[in-house]
Design a protein around this motif. Structure first.
Motif, PDB file in Angstrom:
ATOM      1  N   LYS A  19       0.858  -1.186   0.000  1.00 14.73           N
ATOM      2  CA  LYS A  19       0.000   0.000   0.000  1.00 14.73           C
ATOM      3  C   LYS A  19       0.891   1.232   0.000  1.00 14.73           C
ATOM      4  O   LYS A  19       2.049   1.163   0.403  1.00 14.73           O
ATOM      5  N   SER A  20       0.309   2.352  -0.417  1.00 11.59           N
ATOM      6  CA  SER A  20       1.081   3.583  -0.360  1.00 11.59           C
ATOM      7  C   SER A  20       1.020   4.120   1.062  1.00 11.59           C
ATOM      8  O   SER A  20       0.166   3.726   1.855  1.00 11.59           O
TER       9      SER A  20
ATOM     10  N   GLU B 286      -2.330   5.574   1.828  1.00 13.03           N
ATOM     11  CA  GLU B 286      -3.425   4.624   2.031  1.00 13.03           C
ATOM     12  C   GLU B 286      -3.318   3.965   3.407  1.00 13.03           C
ATOM     13  O   GLU B 286      -4.317   3.691   4.068  1.00 13.03           O
TER      14      GLU B 286
ATOM     15  N   VAL C 292      -5.374  -0.037  -3.930  1.00 10.46           N
ATOM     16  CA  VAL C 292      -4.503  -0.086  -5.111  1.00 10.46           C
ATOM     17  C   VAL C 292      -3.223  -0.809  -4.707  1.00 10.46           C
ATOM     18  O   VAL C 292      -2.572  -0.410  -3.753  1.00 10.46           O
ATOM     19  N   TRP C 293      -2.912  -1.896  -5.411  1.00  7.56           N
ATOM     20  CA  TRP C 293      -1.631  -2.557  -5.145  1.00  7.56           C
ATOM     21  C   TRP C 293      -0.542  -1.715  -5.777  1.00  7.56           C
ATOM     22  O   TRP C 293      -0.572  -1.435  -6.965  1.00  7.56           O
ATOM     23  N   THR C 294       0.421  -1.287  -4.985  1.00  3.02           N
ATOM     24  CA  THR C 294       1.445  -0.414  -5.538  1.00  3.02           C
ATOM     25  C   THR C 294       2.817  -0.753  -4.956  1.00  3.02           C
ATOM     26  O   THR C 294       2.918  -1.260  -3.842  1.00  3.02           O
TER      27      THR C 294
ATOM     28  N   GLU D 190       4.912   1.587  -4.529  1.00  2.97           N
ATOM     29  CA  GLU D 190       5.358   2.908  -4.098  1.00  2.97           C
ATOM     30  C   GLU D 190       6.213   2.851  -2.829  1.00  2.97           C
ATOM     31  O   GLU D 190       7.254   3.495  -2.733  1.00  2.97           O
TER      32      GLU D 190
ATOM     33  N   LYS E 139       9.546   1.577  -3.557  1.00  5.33           N
ATOM     34  CA  LYS E 139      10.313   2.602  -4.258  1.00  5.33           C
ATOM     35  C   LYS E 139      10.830   3.638  -3.274  1.00  5.33           C
ATOM     36  O   LYS E 139      11.963   4.096  -3.368  1.00  5.33           O
TER      37      LYS E 139
END
Lengths: 281, 289
Positions: A39-40, A43, A54-56, A58, A61
């Protein structure tokens, strides 16, 4: 008879359900960690327990961008743990060999004194250690995090117990073949004790990797911090700073998954040596 | 001949010496030094001033120390019993022959040990946050971190989660050492599962169970990372009301009161020694039977 059979079946079922339930309880937090790492950060603030909206990637990163210091800390942890594990296992194996396969004056007494020191928890000597390393001007270095973790009496004990089982005839025949002491050690002892040596290495690595109290005190500078100390600092309660839970979970995954894989590959040996280590009392 | 003889004699010491040197320098010396420091007033620089037992006296009259002890005891009471029951039950299930196929899944129960306490505390923040996993699954709104008692329960749950797998492995080893003939005989005699647990297995494993409870008590005294990270003020320690006794040691070092810090350490050692003696006598008692 039929009633007994039914009773047995129910009993079997209850046992099964208990086991499965406990397995779920054990795995759930770990799964949550993995799910949350996708998750971000934003979120995570509203949804820290469900599946990601949303699968991310982020958060992963962010480990390499905004919070790239975490990667540096991860790297520090690896260096500290690897050096400590190699040196620690090596000197413990040497000592264990002496205790297991040589007769010498003071063998018993030195061994029992070492075992007795197991009663002194490492926390007790922290103030003494701190002052010692402060005098050497080693506070806030990698060395201060490595050196005190190298010698471990448990390691000597575990490896010795295993070596007692290596037949002495093996060593004697090597000697007859003209092998010196060091060569016997390298060519006969290390290969025969390989299972215990490798599982002790894993236990030692885990121990150093998971260390928190000592590095919290002696590694306060960013560039030499291990990840165990830096990860919790992201949960900052300072006003205006929003905790970056996504990044924290990605970091947690980063420093747990490698250990889980290594452990799973050696599970049997590690669990056996855990038993060996626990019955020392 | 004489020369080789002497050489042969020093060989084992050569094997031993690297370990002993490391151990003396990085363990024994700091240990003795911290005992000496505990009898002085020392700020980490200048001359240490001899004060005798004053540091110990001060710590023993400091209510934060006793709150720490009380908190640690609470953590132990909250987790030890539950944990041992779970470990024992799981060990019993896995080691009984009908569940043979489960033994390959043993490893799952040990996995949490591989997760660092630091990481465990961070993960469980999400489990027990106000809209976290626990509250969502059970449809409740328990404010876990608003109340000291609830926070202590969370710490206890983390301790159970992370440590029960260890005792599970130890108990499985203990149960396999119970003579299977005794178990078989009891089954033939028509003993129920419960009778088998309480009349045969628990009495036979009494020593291991006592050992487990006390060793777990010792590790509770040394508790540090989980209760501090769970409330999450980085660098800072958790409030006194939930802080373990180790916080006092760490705090004193951070403030540069090395005498006090060492005294806390040695008081911890005394308590651990008492527990160890209790454990040894408890085990000896049953051996006479």
């Amino acid at each position: 008879m039929e009633r007994n059979l039914l009773k047995n079946k129910i009993e079997y079922g209850i046992g099964m359900i208990c086991f499965i339930l406990v397995c779920i309880l054990v795995l759930a937090p770990m799964l949550l960690m993995v799910v949350n790492s996708f998750k971000s950060n934003s979120e995570m603030l509203r949804n820290d327990s469900g599946l990601p909206e949303v699968w991310t990637l982020e958060s992963y990163k962010s480990l390499f961008t905004t919070y790239s210091s975490l990667v540096k800390h991860f790297y520090n942890s690896i260096i500290i743990s690897i050096i400590s594990t190699i040196c620690g296992t090596f000197i413990c194996t040497l000592a264990a060999y002496a205790f297991a396969k040589y007769k010498f004056r003071g063998r018993e007494s030195i061994f029992y004194v070492l075992l007795a020191t197991l009663m002194i928890p490492s926390e007790v000597i922290i103030p003494g250690q701190y002052l010692f390393f402060a005098k050497l001007k080693l506070i806030n270095t990698l060395a201060v995090q490595i050196l005190p973790t190298i010698p471990a009496v448990v390691g000597v004990y575990m490896i010795r117990q295993y070596m007692l089982g290596i037949p002495t005839s093996l060593i004697e025949s090597a000697k007859i073949d003209g092998a010196g002491h060091m060569r016997t050690f390298v060519t006969i002892i290390i290969p025969s004790a390989k299972p215990i040596i490798s599982s002790y290495m894993i236990l030692h690595f885990l121990d150093v990797w998971q260390n928190y109290t000592w590095p919290l005190l002696v590694a306060t500078k960013q560039n030499i911090m291990p990840i165990m100390v830096s990860l919790p600092t992201l949960v900052d309660s300072v006003i205006g700073f929003v905790p970056v839970w996504g990044t924290i979970m990605a970091g947690s995954v980063l420093c747990s998954i490698p250990l889980i894989i290594v452990f799973l590959l050696n599970q049997k040996a590690v669990m056996e040596s855990v038993i060996l280590g626990s019955i020392k009392g | 001949m004489k020369v080789t003889n002497i050489r042969e004699k020093i060989i084992p010491y050569l094997f031993l010496s690297p370990f002993l040197v490391f151990f003396l320098v990085f363990f024994i010396y700091p240990a003795l030094n911290s005992f000496y420091i505990s009898l002085t007033s020392y700020k980490g620089y200048g001359q240490a001033k001899w004060v005798g037992w004053k540091n110990y006296h001060a710590i023993l009259h400091y209510d934060v120390f006793w709150t720490g002890i009380r908190n640690v005891l609470t953590y132990w009471v909250l987790h030890a019993g539950v944990m041992m029951i779970i470990s024992f039950t799981m060990a019993f299930i896995v080691s009984s022959p009908k569940y043979q196929k489960l033994s390959r899944l043993k490893v799952i129960l040990f996995l949490p040990r591989v997760i660092a306490p630091t990481v465990a505390a961070l993960i469980f923040r999400a489990v027990f946050s106000s809209n976290g996993l626990f509250n969502t699954v059970f449809g409740v709104t328990i404010p876990w971190f608003q109340n000291d008692t609830l926070t202590k329960i969370v710490v206890a749950i983390i301790l159970v989660w992370r440590d029960f797998g260890y005792w599970f492995v130890v108990f499985v080893a203990g149960m396999t050492s119970v003579n299977p003939e005794i178990i078989d005989a009891s089954i033939v005699d028509g003993a129920t599962t419960m009778q088998r647990i309480f009349r045969i297995i628990i009495p036979l494993m009494k020593n291991i169970l006592k050992f487990a409870l006390i060793i777990d008590g010792i590790s509770s005294l040394r508790l540090f990372s989980i209760p501090n990270i769970i409330v999450g003020q980085p660098g800072a320690l958790s409030p006194t009301s939930i802080g373990p006794v180790m916080n006092l040691l760490v705090q004193n070092i951070q403030q540069g009161s090395f005498g006090r810090a060492s005294a806390v350490g040695w008081l911890l050692f005394i308590m651990i020694s008492i527990l160890t003696v209790i454990q040894m006598t408890a085990v000896r008692d049953t051996e006479d039977l």
